[in-house]
Design an enzyme around this catalytic site. Structure first.
Site, PDB file in Angstrom:
ATOM      1  N   ILE B  84       0.935  -1.091  -0.058  1.00 46.29           N
ATOM      2  CA  ILE B  84       0.161   0.155   0.533  1.00 46.29           C
ATOM      3  C   ILE B  84       0.569   1.189  -0.217  1.00 46.29           C
ATOM      4  CG2 ILE B  84      -2.096  -0.563   1.207  1.00 46.29           C
ATOM      5  CD1 ILE B  84      -1.037  -0.078   3.840  1.00 46.29           C
ATOM      6  N   GLY B  85       2.261   0.868   0.424  1.00 44.40           N
ATOM      7  CA  GLY B  85       2.882   2.290   0.096  1.00 44.40           C
ATOM      8  C   GLY B  85       4.239   2.049   0.047  1.00 44.40           C
ATOM      9  N   GLY B  87       8.026   4.135   0.430  1.00 42.80           N
ATOM     10  CA  GLY B  87       8.666   4.814   1.429  1.00 42.80           C
ATOM     11  C   GLY B  87      10.328   5.420   0.948  1.00 42.80           C
ATOM     12  N   GLY B  88      11.337   5.909   1.412  1.00 44.94           N
ATOM     13  CA  GLY B  88      12.213   5.542   1.119  1.00 44.94           C
ATOM     14  C   GLY B  88      13.211   4.097   1.324  1.00 44.94           C
ATOM     15  N   MET B  89      13.204   3.769   2.445  1.00 48.92           N
ATOM     16  CA  MET B  89      13.466   2.689   3.017  1.00 48.92           C
ATOM     17  C   MET B  89      13.262   1.236   2.997  1.00 48.92           C
ATOM     18  SD  MET B  89      15.426   4.196   6.211  1.00 48.92           S
ATOM     19  CE  MET B  89      14.418   4.862   7.842  1.00 48.92           C
ATOM     20  N   VAL B  92       5.190  -0.564   2.614  1.00 46.85           N
ATOM     21  CA  VAL B  92       4.139  -0.860   3.325  1.00 46.85           C
ATOM     22  C   VAL B  92       2.975  -1.522   3.062  1.00 46.85           C
ATOM     23  CG1 VAL B  92       2.563   0.380   4.980  1.00 46.85           C
ATOM     24  CG2 VAL B  92       4.451   1.799   4.232  1.00 46.85           C
ATOM     25  N   LYS B 107       5.250  -2.561   8.039  1.00 51.74           N
ATOM     26  CA  LYS B 107       6.259  -1.578   7.890  1.00 51.74           C
ATOM     27  C   LYS B 107       7.650  -2.515   7.476  1.00 51.74           C
ATOM     28  CE  LYS B 107       8.315   3.292   7.405  1.00 51.74           C
ATOM     29  NZ  LYS B 107       8.020   3.835   8.211  1.00 51.74           N
ATOM     30  N   ASP B 204      10.481  15.546   9.787  1.00 53.36           N
ATOM     31  CA  ASP B 204       9.798  14.908   8.183  1.00 53.36           C
ATOM     32  C   ASP B 204       8.584  15.051   7.870  1.00 53.36           C
ATOM     33  OD1 ASP B 204      10.670  11.736   6.457  1.00 53.36           O
ATOM     34  OD2 ASP B 204      10.472  14.318   5.647  1.00 53.36           O
TER      35      ASP B 204
END
Lengths: 186, 1043
Positions: B84-85, B87-89, B92, B107, B204
């Protein structure tokens, strides 16, 4: 312009039936250059529809070769776009993410899958071949629509098929490919 | 799948039927062929879901999800469903927890990112989140490690937010109104405060880390780069070395961009909250950041003062502006000290109470601006340095990436071209501010056609006056010789019009009133300017900035000022609804009444006052203030303009409302982000000040836009004029005033003609353009020679007497004779006036590719595919010489004193009685020729390159022109630039000293065939197979630039 193409790099064997080699080569080279110039610019908030690329190619080489109609030209362009994009996806491997912009969480993965994602463009290509073995018209319609942005009535003209048949066959093709992509074992 | 054809066939039969009809058709078969029916039903289901699948593909897509290898697997007690997502590292996933049975967001560190430092950071994030318990922060349920075939991967399970969208997406998609957005952000600030209370700074914060779910609550996620503060409030370095940047560049605070992590603290989060607030209120971020390098981003963020967010969208709310801008202060000490303080201020602003942020904001501005304005104003006023000054005002720190020093622009040609390239990219991607900055970085001595061209694309104004602070109102006196403005920093500015033909303003003065000014009026007879605002008093200043005094002290903020010339009285309207008349000579009040209306932007017309008053506009009697007439405009307009019988109102809802005589109101088409001022130019045209930075000129008869003036960086706040029915003045939130010439021609013009264009040439006075056209293949119609008048844009002479396509045209040096040549080999010598053919010559056998007049104009040379160079007498058309050049078909020619230089398929020759070949090794397949200087020629080739060849045949330089055949080349009058027309439809500009590409000027729709510079060096004209003559202007360029 993009990288120079030598004759060997143009996939002559993939030209749609009835298209002269010279015409196909010239068109392929033109689209190749356009697509690469575009992708190298990497303007992430400024995508270009394949239809626009194809139109640009038409303006440049449309009056050079002896295309009998714009429809015939578009059909060849669709095939060429497909070859170019798939090759590109293959060599690129993973999609490059932009710096500085996080990804929104997705609601529906299935539809998003089909758009330009490296793995799935290749999967789509394979699925299209698979569909073509089953139903050539269906695969052709998808290719013309997806890679050249042709409307159903233009497709009907090029394929010499009634409009309604095109519409229904497209839905069949779409549903079939959808299933192929989500459940590769079917 | 079973029985492919049957399945497909059945599907096709059923797909367009209704569900009932389908069921009926399938019911019969279900018992007999269950497998078949199941297949068809699966396909029909897929059809239902796949709406939108296989839309035509986009080339060059940016983000896309990556399906991973973990889907369907079980990690710990969670079964992974899908991504569903990203991110940088980490990635998710949506997952199902076994006990308690619920959906969670899982995550996981992405495979491949297993460097120890990152892993540690990941684990820290889990620990941090585990400590925080707040409804506004996503809860962490569990943190553990998964043993995968790629090694141990840390993960944690956290609260899944159903229907999660970024806070900006939620606000836009659900069309949330401004107050509710702010309220949501108050809740977010409180959540951030909770984290701070536990010693955690997010670092962030950005919209994608503030998710709003189906329940309408916002939750913070992704504390991935969070930092722990130790007890003393200073940060311990946790997993981040000084200089290492984390977070997204666009949302980083000045201290983060500096790379100094020691200065990152709770106020860094306040800054980020301010950015998100800004984006939610204004609809965009204050800084456009196209460059990826932190140094450039840092420079821009440090130097740039964003305009008030409510000025960009929606109704004005000064309190909210103050709060947001305070949170965005460059200096952390100037921001709100805590997220809770920010939340409190926002709540006060929502309630309509006073906020503490205002005073500090204004004070900060006043202190800073004092030093800035003084440095820049003199430069701004000098003609020619205008944009540089304006650009410099916007970005005080120059782009450091080129040479690491913030000194004056360096004069190197390479750097100049780099700036030009940067500007070209910025213009193409719509980043006007960046483009202006790039142009501003170019030394004045370096600027050539391309610089002036891009300047004109970015800014069509005739003069720019930089004031250093957002302009609120402007006004001209009745004689149109004096111009005045009030700005956000409380100053009144005045200018005087320059004497002479050109309209322009200088001799600026300014007076600091120390007030928050919103209203301006002028007494022409008394040579006085009046300004008023929050301090409830009118400041009166003389036309030369002298004699400042105050008067008209009242009980409430001054909303509007207007001067009644006939009565010699000043009209004042106030926030409390009062309307007053004052005698400025004596400083006494002659009249006051409580109208019960908050009257804005009042205008005196005869014995009445026209003003906006929620919700609409009113006309009041000047005498006693009673309402004579009212109009309704639900948008609560900012301005009302009366022209003849009609009344126009406009405001932040983007459209103008035209109130007709009979009481009907007509809505004009929506424009930009809203309109805040209107001015009548003449009986037909109205100018509108747009919040998107553009001034649009409308034809009020059919409510259509006839012209758009581009140049301001931010919302245009006020208009004044017209001067001499032709010049307009605009004032903007970008802190500048701009002067516009409404009759200046467009910088791009396109003239359609009947057929493909093969040749064109300017007349020596630059006023006429001769065009040769005709079909490319066969067909006997439409071959024509035309002469255009470049000022009026129409055809002043035309001849159809050639019997074949006109391939070449030339004009004698004295401008009196025009030579045209056609594909049947005929040359005609014509009078420039009217194009009557004096002489016709059967010159060549199968066409003529070029005709050229000798320097004295007494002879004409022609070259052709038959390989012959021929010369003729201009007066009677008799033949002088005829020579076979010996290099095959010829494509172009020029005179060199008494010789003719010709080029063609096999190179270059120089002819008088006989032709000697110029052995230029690269000069094969030459398609075009032009003279660069006494010793040098420029050629274009079939293979798409251009080269400079000297008279001995040596190549001075050679450059690629991008792979397609060059069809024509032209040298600029100043000799510094070469325009190239190409088969790929583009017109390009190259440097004549090196051949380097400088700018892609523009393009035809298909093959371009001919290009020429106007004698004054300002315009490039080109023609092509798209049957268009295209003119590309650089209005401020000049042939003298190079000298």
């Amino acid at each position: 312009m993009g990288p120079e193409l030598d004759d060997a790099a143009v996939p002559v064997d993939r030209a749609p039936p009835g298209v002269a080699t010279a015409a196909w080569s010239s068109l392929y080279a033109e689209l190749h250059g356009l697509a690469h110039a575009l992708m190298r610019r990497e303007r992430d908030d400024h995508t270009l529809q394949a239809t626009a690329l194809v139109n640009e190619a038409w303006l440049r080489v449309g009056d050079e070769a002896s295309w009998t109609s714009r429809g015939e030209f578009l059909a060849a362009a669709a095939r060429a776009m497909r070859c170019i994009l798939v090759d590109h996806a293959r060599t690129r491997g993973r999609i490059k993410r932009n710096e500085g912009r996080a990804t929104e969480p997705l609601d529906d993965l299935a539809i998003a899958d089909a758009y330009g994602e490296a793995v799935d463009l290749l999967a789509l290509d394979a699925a299209l071949d698979r569909l073509a073995r089953r139903n050539e018209l269906a695969a052709r319609i998808v290719e013309l629509r997806f890679f050249a942005g042709m409307a159903h009535d233009e497709i009907a003209a090029v394929c010499h098929t009634p409009l309604r048949t095109v519409e229904r066959t497209f839905r069949l093709a779409r549903a079939t490919l959808f299933r192929y992509l989500r459940e590769p074992s079917t | 799948m079973s029985g492919g054809d049957d399945v497909d066939g059945l599907f096709l039969e059923l797909v367009e039927l209704s569900p009932d009809e389908r069921e009926a058709a399938l019911a019969a078969r279900r018992a007999e062929q269950p497998a078949l029916v199941a297949e068809v039903e699966a396909l029909l289901d897929a059809d239902a879901v796949a709406e939108g699948f296989l839309e035509p593909v986009d080339v060059g897509l940016a983000d896309a999800p990556v399906r991973t290898w973990l889907e369907g697997r079980t990690v710990g007690q969670y079964r992974i469903e899908r991504v569903i997502g990203l991110g940088g590292m980490s990635t998710v996933y949506l997952a199902w927890q076994r006990a308690p049975r619920r959906q969670v967001a899982l995550k996981l560190l992405r495979a491949g990112f297993d460097a120890d430092a990152l892993r540690r950071r990941f684990v820290q994030e889990a620990e941090i989140l585990g400590q925080l318990r707040h409804p506004g922060i996503a809860e962490v349920y569990e943190a553990a490690t998964y043993d995968s075939e790629l090694g141990p991967l840390p993960y944690f399970a956290m609260e899944l937010i159903p229907g999660a969208r970024s806070i900006t997406a939620w606000a836009e998609q659900d069309r949330i109104d401004r107050d509710e957005r702010v309220r949501m952000m108050v809740a977010v600030c409180r959540a951030v405060q909770h984290a701070h209370d536990h010693g955690v700074v997010h670092r962030d914060l950005k919209p994608s880390n503030i998710l709003v779910g189906d329940d309408g609550r916002a939750k913070l996620i992704d504390f991935g780069v969070a930092r722990l503060l130790d007890a003393s409030g200073r940060g311990a370095t946790v997993g981040t070395r000084v200089g290492e940047l984390v977070g997204t560049l666009q949302y980083m605070s000045p201290e983060q961009l500096d790379g100094d992590n020691r200065r990152v603290d709770a106020r860094t989060d306040v800054y980020a909250l301010g950015l998100v607030l800004y984006e939610l209120v204004a609809g965009r971020l204050p800084y456009a950041v196209p460059e990826a390098t932190a140094a450039l981003v840092a420079a821009r963020v440090r130097a740039f003062d964003p305009p008030a967010p409510t000025a960009l969208r929606g109704p004005r709310a000064r309190a909210l502006d103050a709060v947001v801008l305070t949170a965005l202060a460059k200096d952390p000490a100037a921001r709100h000290a805590t997220a809770a303080a920010l939340a409190d201020e926002l709540e006060r602003a929502l309630r309509g109470e006073g906020v503490q942020s205002i005073r500090s904001q204004r004070a900060r501005n006043l202190r800073r601006l004092a030093s800035r304005s003084q440095r820049l104003l003199p430069a701004a006023l000098a003609t020619g340095g205008l944009v540089a000054a304006a650009a410099a005002w916007r970005l005080r720190v120059r782009d450091d990436s080129d040479h690491g020093s913030a000194s004056a622009p360096s004069p190197s040609a390479g750097e100049y071209l780099h700036h030009i390239a940067r500007a070209e990219r910025a213009v193409a991607s719509g980043d006007l501010a960046q483009a202006k900055q790039a142009l501003g970085a170019c030394a004045p001595a370096q600027r050539r056609w391309e610089w002036h061209r891009m300047l004109a694309q970015l800014d069509g104004s005739a003069q720019v006056m930089a004031l250093g602070s957002a302009v609120r109102r402007i006004a001209l006196d009745r004689t149109h010789t004096r111009l005045f403005a009030i700005t956000e920093d409380g100053r009144v500015h005045g200018w005087r019009r320059r004497s002479g033909d050109e309209v322009g303003f200088d001799a600026q003065w300014r007076v600091d009133t120390g007030d928050d000014l919103g209203a301006l009026a002028i007494d022409t007879a008394g040579a006085r300017v009046f300004a008023g605002g929050d301090q409830r008093v009118v400041h009166a200043v003389g036309f030369d900035g002298d004699g400042e005094r105050t008067m008209a002290q009242g009980a409430s903020t001054i909303f509007g000022l207007a001067y009644a010339d006939a009565r010699a009285e000043l009209v004042v309207t106030r926030q409390d609804g009062s309307l007053e008349r004052w005698d400025p000579e004596r400083g006494t009040r002659s009249f006051a009444v409580d109208t019960g209306l908050r009257l804005g932007a009042p205008v005196v017309q005869g014995e009445t006052v026209l003003a906006v008053a929620s919700p609409g506009a009113v006309r009041l009697a000047l005498d006693d203030g009673h309402v004579l007439r009212s109009w309704s405009d639900p948008q609560g307009p900012e301005v009302a303009l009366s022209v003849g019988d009609a009344l126009y109102t406009a405001g932040w809802q983007r459209h103008v409302l035209a109130h007709e005589r009979d009481g009907d109101a007509r809505r004009w088409p929506e424009q930009g982000d809203g309109i805040v001022d209107l001015v009548a130019i003449d009986d037909v045209r109205i100018a509108a000040a747009g919040r998107d930075g553009r001034v649009t000129i409308w034809d009020r008869g059919d409510a259509s836009i006839v012209r758009t003036l581009v140049g301001h960086d931010f919302a245009v706040e006020a208009l004044a004029g017209p001067i001499d029915a032709r010049w307009l003045v605009s004032g903007s939130a970008d802190g500048t005033l701009r002067l516009w010439d409404l009759e200046a021609p467009d910088i791009d013009r396109v003239w359609p003609v009947d057929d493909k264009i093969h040749a064109l040439a300017f007349t020596p006075d630059g006023r006429g353009l001769v065009v040769g056209a005709g079909p490319h293949w066969g067909r006997d119609e439409n071959d024509a020679v035309m002469v255009f008048d470049t000022l009026r844009g129409d055809i002043v002479a035309r001849s159809d007497d050639h019997r074949a396509t006109v391939d070449a045209v030339a004009i004698s040096p004295d401008g009196r004779t025009i030579a045209t040549a056609a594909r049947d080999g005929e040359i005609a010598l014509r009078d420039a006036d009217g194009l009557a053919a004096r002489v016709r010559i059967a010159a060549h056998v199968d066409g003529v590719t070029a005709v050229v007049f000798s320097p004295h104009g007494d002879r004409l040379a022609s070259v052709a595919p038959d390989g012959v160079v021929a010369t003729w007498r201009v007066d009677d058309g008799s033949a002088i010489s005829r020579t076979d050049a010996g290099i095959g078909p010829l494509t172009d020619a020029r005179w060199d004193d008494a010789h003719v230089v010709a080029v063609g398929k096999r190179g270059m020759v120089r002819c008088d009685a006989a032709c000697t070949a110029t052995s230029a090794p690269d000069a094969s397949e030459v398609t075009a020729l032009a003279r660069l200087d006494d010793d040098t020629w420029v050629i274009g080739t079939q293979t798409g390159s251009i080269a400079a060849i000297d008279r001995d045949g040596r190549t001075r330089w050679q450059a690629s022109a991008f792979g397609r055949t060059v069809t024509d080349v032209a040298v600029a009058p100043g000799g510094d630039r070469i325009a190239v027309a190409s088969l790929d439809a583009k017109i390009r500009l190259h440097d004549s000293a090196t051949g380097e590409l400088v700018l892609t000027v523009g393009a035809h729709d298909t093959r371009a065939t001919t290009v020429a510079f106007s004698p004054d060096g300002r315009t490039i004209a080109s023609g092509g197979f798209d049957r268009r003559v295209r003119l590309w202007h650089a209005p401020t360029a000049s042939a003298d630039d190079a000298r």
